[in-house]
Design a protein around this motif. Structure first.
Motif, PDB file in Angstrom:
ATOM      1  N   PRO A 100     -11.635 -14.379 -24.476  1.00 10.98           N
ATOM      2  CA  PRO A 100     -12.945 -14.636 -25.082  1.00 10.98           C
ATOM      3  C   PRO A 100     -14.101 -14.015 -24.314  1.00 10.98           C
ATOM      4  O   PRO A 100     -15.184 -13.810 -24.885  1.00 10.98           O
ATOM      5  CB  PRO A 100     -13.035 -16.169 -25.066  1.00 10.98           C
ATOM      6  N   ASP A 101     -13.882 -13.687 -23.041  1.00 10.61           N
ATOM      7  CA  ASP A 101     -14.954 -13.098 -22.225  1.00 10.61           C
ATOM      8  C   ASP A 101     -14.793 -11.614 -22.013  1.00 10.61           C
ATOM      9  O   ASP A 101     -15.551 -11.011 -21.252  1.00 10.61           O
ATOM     10  CB  ASP A 101     -15.010 -13.800 -20.862  1.00 10.61           C
ATOM     11  N   GLY A 102     -13.828 -10.994 -22.672  1.00  9.58           N
ATOM     12  CA  GLY A 102     -13.639  -9.566 -22.510  1.00  9.58           C
ATOM     13  C   GLY A 102     -12.212  -9.226 -22.132  1.00  9.58           C
ATOM     14  O   GLY A 102     -11.339 -10.099 -22.041  1.00  9.58           O
ATOM     15  N   ALA A 103     -11.992  -7.938 -21.916  1.00  9.54           N
ATOM     16  CA  ALA A 103     -10.644  -7.437 -21.654  1.00  9.54           C
ATOM     17  C   ALA A 103     -10.483  -7.083 -20.177  1.00  9.54           C
ATOM     18  O   ALA A 103     -11.445  -6.801 -19.472  1.00  9.54           O
ATOM     19  CB  ALA A 103     -10.364  -6.223 -22.520  1.00  9.54           C
ATOM     20  N   TYR A 104      -9.215  -7.097 -19.761  1.00  8.15           N
ATOM     21  CA  TYR A 104      -8.885  -6.633 -18.410  1.00  8.15           C
ATOM     22  C   TYR A 104      -7.460  -6.103 -18.424  1.00  8.15           C
ATOM     23  O   TYR A 104      -6.726  -6.261 -19.408  1.00  8.15           O
ATOM     24  CB  TYR A 104      -9.051  -7.748 -17.385  1.00  8.15           C
ATOM     25  N   ALA A 105      -7.077  -5.473 -17.340  1.00 10.05           N
ATOM     26  CA  ALA A 105      -5.734  -4.929 -17.208  1.00 10.05           C
ATOM     27  C   ALA A 105      -5.057  -5.539 -15.988  1.00 10.05           C
ATOM     28  O   ALA A 105      -5.724  -5.988 -15.040  1.00 10.05           O
ATOM     29  CB  ALA A 105      -5.784  -3.409 -17.077  1.00 10.05           C
ATOM     30  N   LEU A 106      -3.731  -5.575 -16.027  1.00  7.25           N
ATOM     31  CA  LEU A 106      -2.966  -5.993 -14.859  1.00  7.25           C
ATOM     32  C   LEU A 106      -1.689  -5.185 -14.791  1.00  7.25           C
ATOM     33  O   LEU A 106      -1.283  -4.529 -15.748  1.00  7.25           O
ATOM     34  CB  LEU A 106      -2.664  -7.502 -14.898  1.00  7.25           C
ATOM     35  N   ARG A 107      -1.055  -5.242 -13.618  1.00  2.97           N
ATOM     36  CA  ARG A 107       0.228  -4.595 -13.409  1.00  2.97           C
ATOM     37  C   ARG A 107       1.301  -5.660 -13.211  1.00  2.97           C
ATOM     38  O   ARG A 107       1.046  -6.720 -12.632  1.00  2.97           O
ATOM     39  CB  ARG A 107       0.181  -3.708 -12.158  1.00  2.97           C
ATOM     40  N   ALA A 108       2.483  -5.395 -13.704  1.00  4.89           N
ATOM     41  CA  ALA A 108       3.617  -6.287 -13.504  1.00  4.89           C
ATOM     42  C   ALA A 108       4.794  -5.464 -12.997  1.00  4.89           C
ATOM     43  O   ALA A 108       5.100  -4.409 -13.561  1.00  4.89           O
ATOM     44  CB  ALA A 108       3.998  -6.980 -14.814  1.00  4.89           C
ATOM     45  N   ASP A 109       5.414  -5.940 -11.914  1.00  5.97           N
ATOM     46  CA  ASP A 109       6.672  -5.308 -11.517  1.00  5.97           C
ATOM     47  C   ASP A 109       7.723  -5.514 -12.605  1.00  5.97           C
ATOM     48  O   ASP A 109       8.505  -4.619 -12.895  1.00  5.97           O
ATOM     49  CB  ASP A 109       7.169  -5.919 -10.201  1.00  5.97           C
ATOM     50  N   ASN A 145      -5.175 -15.735 -23.353  1.00  8.91           N
ATOM     51  CA  ASN A 145      -5.067 -14.391 -22.776  1.00  8.91           C
ATOM     52  C   ASN A 145      -4.024 -13.648 -23.615  1.00  8.91           C
ATOM     53  O   ASN A 145      -2.821 -13.881 -23.476  1.00  8.91           O
ATOM     54  CB  ASN A 145      -4.624 -14.440 -21.315  1.00  8.91           C
ATOM     55  N   THR A 146      -4.505 -12.790 -24.495  1.00  4.35           N
ATOM     56  CA  THR A 146      -3.654 -12.126 -25.476  1.00  4.35           C
ATOM     57  C   THR A 146      -3.305 -10.724 -25.009  1.00  4.35           C
ATOM     58  O   THR A 146      -4.207  -9.917 -24.728  1.00  4.35           O
ATOM     59  CB  THR A 146      -4.364 -12.052 -26.839  1.00  4.35           C
ATOM     60  N   VAL A 147      -2.025 -10.418 -24.932  1.00  3.29           N
ATOM     61  CA  VAL A 147      -1.586  -9.075 -24.568  1.00  3.29           C
ATOM     62  C   VAL A 147      -1.785  -8.159 -25.776  1.00  3.29           C
ATOM     63  O   VAL A 147      -1.229  -8.400 -26.850  1.00  3.29           O
ATOM     64  CB  VAL A 147      -0.108  -9.081 -24.127  1.00  3.29           C
ATOM     65  N   ALA A 151     -12.369  -6.111 -12.440  1.00  2.00           N
ATOM     66  CA  ALA A 151     -11.735  -5.780 -11.165  1.00  2.00           C
ATOM     67  C   ALA A 151     -10.591  -4.795 -11.397  1.00  2.00           C
ATOM     68  O   ALA A 151     -10.060  -4.690 -12.497  1.00  2.00           O
ATOM     69  CB  ALA A 151     -11.214  -7.041 -10.494  1.00  2.00           C
ATOM     70  N   PRO A 152     -10.189  -4.060 -10.355  1.00  2.00           N
ATOM     71  CA  PRO A 152      -9.029  -3.170 -10.497  1.00  2.00           C
ATOM     72  C   PRO A 152      -7.784  -3.979 -10.857  1.00  2.00           C
ATOM     73  O   PRO A 152      -7.660  -5.146 -10.470  1.00  2.00           O
ATOM     74  CB  PRO A 152      -8.889  -2.546  -9.097  1.00  2.00           C
ATOM     75  N   PRO A 153      -6.855  -3.380 -11.598  1.00  2.78           N
ATOM     76  CA  PRO A 153      -5.650  -4.121 -11.995  1.00  2.78           C
ATOM     77  C   PRO A 153      -4.876  -4.644 -10.782  1.00  2.78           C
ATOM     78  O   PRO A 153      -4.584  -3.897  -9.856  1.00  2.78           O
ATOM     79  CB  PRO A 153      -4.827  -3.089 -12.770  1.00  2.78           C
ATOM     80  N   ARG A 154      -4.577  -5.919 -10.822  1.00  5.40           N
ATOM     81  CA  ARG A 154      -3.795  -6.539  -9.748  1.00  5.40           C
ATOM     82  C   ARG A 154      -2.317  -6.524 -10.154  1.00  5.40           C
ATOM     83  O   ARG A 154      -1.985  -6.676 -11.327  1.00  5.40           O
ATOM     84  CB  ARG A 154      -4.259  -7.975  -9.539  1.00  5.40           C
ATOM     85  N   THR A 155      -1.435  -6.367  -9.185  1.00  7.47           N
ATOM     86  CA  THR A 155       0.003  -6.341  -9.466  1.00  7.47           C
ATOM     87  C   THR A 155       0.617  -7.713  -9.264  1.00  7.47           C
ATOM     88  O   THR A 155       0.403  -8.359  -8.233  1.00  7.47           O
ATOM     89  CB  THR A 155       0.716  -5.318  -8.562  1.00  7.47           C
ATOM     90  N   HIS A 156       1.381  -8.151 -10.254  1.00  6.38           N
ATOM     91  CA  HIS A 156       2.092  -9.430 -10.198  1.00  6.38           C
ATOM     92  C   HIS A 156       3.593  -9.142 -10.192  1.00  6.38           C
ATOM     93  O   HIS A 156       4.062  -8.291 -10.943  1.00  6.38           O
ATOM     94  CB  HIS A 156       1.743 -10.293 -11.411  1.00  6.38           C
ATOM     95  N   PRO A 157       4.368  -9.866  -9.399  1.00  2.00           N
ATOM     96  CA  PRO A 157       5.817  -9.624  -9.399  1.00  2.00           C
ATOM     97  C   PRO A 157       6.459  -9.842 -10.763  1.00  2.00           C
ATOM     98  O   PRO A 157       7.263  -9.028 -11.214  1.00  2.00           O
ATOM     99  CB  PRO A 157       6.342 -10.635  -8.358  1.00  2.00           C
ATOM    100  N   PRO A 160     -11.106 -15.248 -16.566  1.00  2.65           N
ATOM    101  CA  PRO A 160     -10.273 -14.634 -15.525  1.00  2.65           C
ATOM    102  C   PRO A 160     -11.120 -13.927 -14.460  1.00  2.65           C
ATOM    103  O   PRO A 160     -12.102 -13.242 -14.778  1.00  2.65           O
ATOM    104  CB  PRO A 160      -9.421 -13.627 -16.293  1.00  2.65           C
ATOM    105  N   SER A 161     -10.736 -14.104 -13.225  1.00  2.00           N
ATOM    106  CA  SER A 161     -11.409 -13.388 -12.128  1.00  2.00           C
ATOM    107  C   SER A 161     -11.094 -11.903 -12.176  1.00  2.00           C
ATOM    108  O   SER A 161     -11.777 -11.102 -11.532  1.00  2.00           O
ATOM    109  CB  SER A 161     -10.974 -13.966 -10.785  1.00  2.00           C
ATOM    110  N   ALA A 162     -10.066 -11.531 -12.964  1.00  2.00           N
ATOM    111  CA  ALA A 162      -9.665 -10.122 -13.043  1.00  2.00           C
ATOM    112  C   ALA A 162     -10.637  -9.280 -13.869  1.00  2.00           C
ATOM    113  O   ALA A 162     -10.573  -8.048 -13.826  1.00  2.00           O
ATOM    114  CB  ALA A 162      -8.269 -10.024 -13.655  1.00  2.00           C
ATOM    115  N   LEU A 163     -11.534  -9.914 -14.638  1.00  5.99           N
ATOM    116  CA  LEU A 163     -12.477  -9.150 -15.452  1.00  5.99           C
ATOM    117  C   LEU A 163     -13.323  -8.243 -14.560  1.00  5.99           C
ATOM    118  O   LEU A 163     -13.958  -8.695 -13.594  1.00  5.99           O
ATOM    119  CB  LEU A 163     -13.384 -10.092 -16.234  1.00  5.99           C
TER     120      LEU A 163
END
Length: 541
Positions: A174-183, A155-157, A23-29, A18-21
């Protein structure tokens, strides 16, 4: 990608870093957790409507085994609207006829679709991995056409933190953890729903004290394409009941009722499974065991399916016993109900309270399914000697007396529920057929060109039959199409008149994007229709 009609397991959405690794959490609708049938249908519907959606799944594609195999007419109609329906029917085993036996004797047979004039059959048998593969292929095509859908495999929550404005989710890869935002986050992650457990929410209901062995058998056999169900089967090892279904690729699903006090490990040993299958098919039958499992009947649901910005659908929200094919089919109907509502809310075209009607309507549907499933289970597994005497008396009567046949319950097969008396319903001002009353799903009908449901395109539709439709503008920006039909020129079979007019000479129907009737009239003004549309979209309660 390989043709989905030739595979039952595949890497459908291979893992990518994921490109999100970092990076700041991105918001998805909209974020959907789980890429099973429900999550895939919901994502495809939302994406085709233009709402960006991200699917997260801890696997990379369909798993092994048949799991769900019976897909009902309403599910096929939904998939038809979204694209892959015809491919599913072409691959699946079509069946309408079922037979019920007691011991050696046939009790009766039934036809699930006795009337003509429907594009889709009553049921197909199709292994769930195929079903999922066709949906993923439809998503890939929709992506090429510009639909904003993304699937991330492996991608496991691992954690969620809801708040008034959305949800923060922690994701492991498999490459590490990240966070995201969801509306909005929709949990379609199955009966053991990790999301439900993370939120500490209950899943109440009833576990039935019985076990059933599933055996998927590959063989060439001359059995007809029918559903065969035995009470007290005559073959040794059949248990208290048994079921036989044909699937694609010469696979046959066999269910054996084992009872409650069993040694699961011993029952799953190949020799013991073969002993049961040999007794059913006859000594010397040639077959391969493809997949086996033991399951227990459970009928449970959450108290409510919406928890602020987290919504539950499919088995994560409700669970029923497999007999009756109500699991995956009711879950797909959840997705069908939720998609248009979430789309309008996300685009600011409807109030957030519209999503409360998803909970209201689909809890209503879940309760209907649980009631039917519980009754089926109680008939299959009488809880006392006297209950069994009465059950067997019904089976004996049903052999020669038609009045007793509706009392025989080998699994009431899935049909969509009608949302009778619920909050989005508008007026029913037509002395029309009951099958098209307000709240009911629209039945199909053959037209001079194509079928009626093909003309209902996933938006609100004003259907005018043998009358002029009032001029309309999109109320509150909500798209609405007008479809005008004449029984004189568009209804060669008479099915449209029979199913939508009855004794009426003309009719106006307001039909929701999920093809349920929102309101109907013998005649209506523009103001009448606008008011019903506002009620159907949550503006007027």
């Amino acid at each position: 990608m390989a043709d989905p009609s030739t595979r039952t397991t595949a890497t459908l959405y291979p893992y990518e870093k994921p490109s999100a690794l970092g990076a700041p959490p991105r918001t998805h609708p909209v974020v959907i957790v789980g890429a099973g049938p429900v999550g895939l249908v919901l994502a495809l519907d939302l994406g085709r409507k233009g709402t960006p959606v991200l699917i997260l799944d801890d696997q990379e594609g369909a798993g092994q085994g048949s799991r769900a195999i019976c897909f009902a007419k309403r599910t096929l109609e939904i998939c038809d609207r979204l694209g892959p329906g015809q491919a599913m029917v072409d691959k699946g085993v079509v069946w309408n006829l079922g037979k019920v036996f007691h011991g050696h004797d046939k009790v009766f047979e039934f036809n699930l679709q006795p009337e003509d004039g429907h594009k889709n059959p009553a049921f197909i048998n199709l292994q769930q991995p195929y079903f999922e593969a066709f949906l993923v292929d439809a998503i890939r095509q929709a992506q090429k056409d510009g639909a904003p859908i993304e699937i991330r495999g492996r991608n496991t929550v691992t954690g969620i933190t809801p708040d008034p404005d959305g949800v923060t989710a922690q994701i492991d890869t498999p490459d590490g953890a990240y966070a995201l935002r969801a509306d909005w986050l929709v949990a379609c992650d199955g009966a053991r729903s990790p999301v439900r457990k993370m939120m500490g929410l209950g899943f109440e209901g009833r576990v039935f004290e019985d076990n059933f062995l599933i055996a998927d058998v590959r063989m060439t056999a001359d059995f007809p394409t029918e559903r065969w169900f035995w009470f007290e089967p005559p073959f040794k090892g059949g248990g208290a009941s048994a079921l036989l279904h044909k699937q694609p690729d010469n696979i046959w699903r066999i269910d054996f009722q084992l009872g409650w006090d069993i040694d699961r490990k011993a029952e799953l040993q190949e020799d013991n499974i073969r002993r049961r299958v040999d007794a059913m098919l006859g000594q010397g039958a040639s077959y391969d065991l493809e997949w086996t499992s033991i399951y227990t009947f459970q009928c449970r649901r959450m108290e409510k399916f919406r928890h602020d910005r987290v919504i539950f659908a499919g088995d994560s929200a409700h669970q029923v016993s497999p007999f009756g094919a109500r699991g995956a089919n009711s879950g797909v109907q959840d997705a069908d109900n939720l998609a248009w509502k979430l789309d309008l809310v996300t685009k600011g075209l409807a109030p957030e309270t519209l999503l409360d009607s998803y909970c209201e309507e689909r809890v209503h549907g879940a309760d209907e399914n649980i009631l039917n499933s519980t009754r089926s289970t109680d008939f299959l597994t009488p809880k006392s000697d006297i209950s069994k005497v009465f059950r067997n008396a019904v089976l004996e009567l049903a052999k020669t007396h038609a009045f007793a046949r509706p009392l025989v319950n080998s699994g009431r097969l899935s049909v969509p529920c009608a949302y009778d008396g619920l909050s989005l319903n508008g007026p029913d001002s037509l002395n029309g057929p009951r099958c098209t009353r307000v709240g009911a799903p629209c039945p199909d009908a053959p037209l001079a060109e194509g079928f009626l449901l093909d003309r209902l395109n996933g938006t609100f539709t004003l259907l005018a039959i043998d009358t002029e439709a009032p001029a309309l503008e999109a109320a509150d920006g909500i798209p609405i199409q007008t479809l005008t039909l004449s029984t004189a020129t568009d209804d060669p079979s008479g099915a449209l008149r029979q199913r939508y007019l009855g004794k009426a000479t003309a009719a106006l129907y307001l039909i929701r994007p999920d093809q349920h009737v929102a309101a109907r009239w013998s005649g209506a003004t523009q103001g009448d229709i606008t008011s019903a549309l506002r009620k159907a979209t949550g503006y007027e309660t």
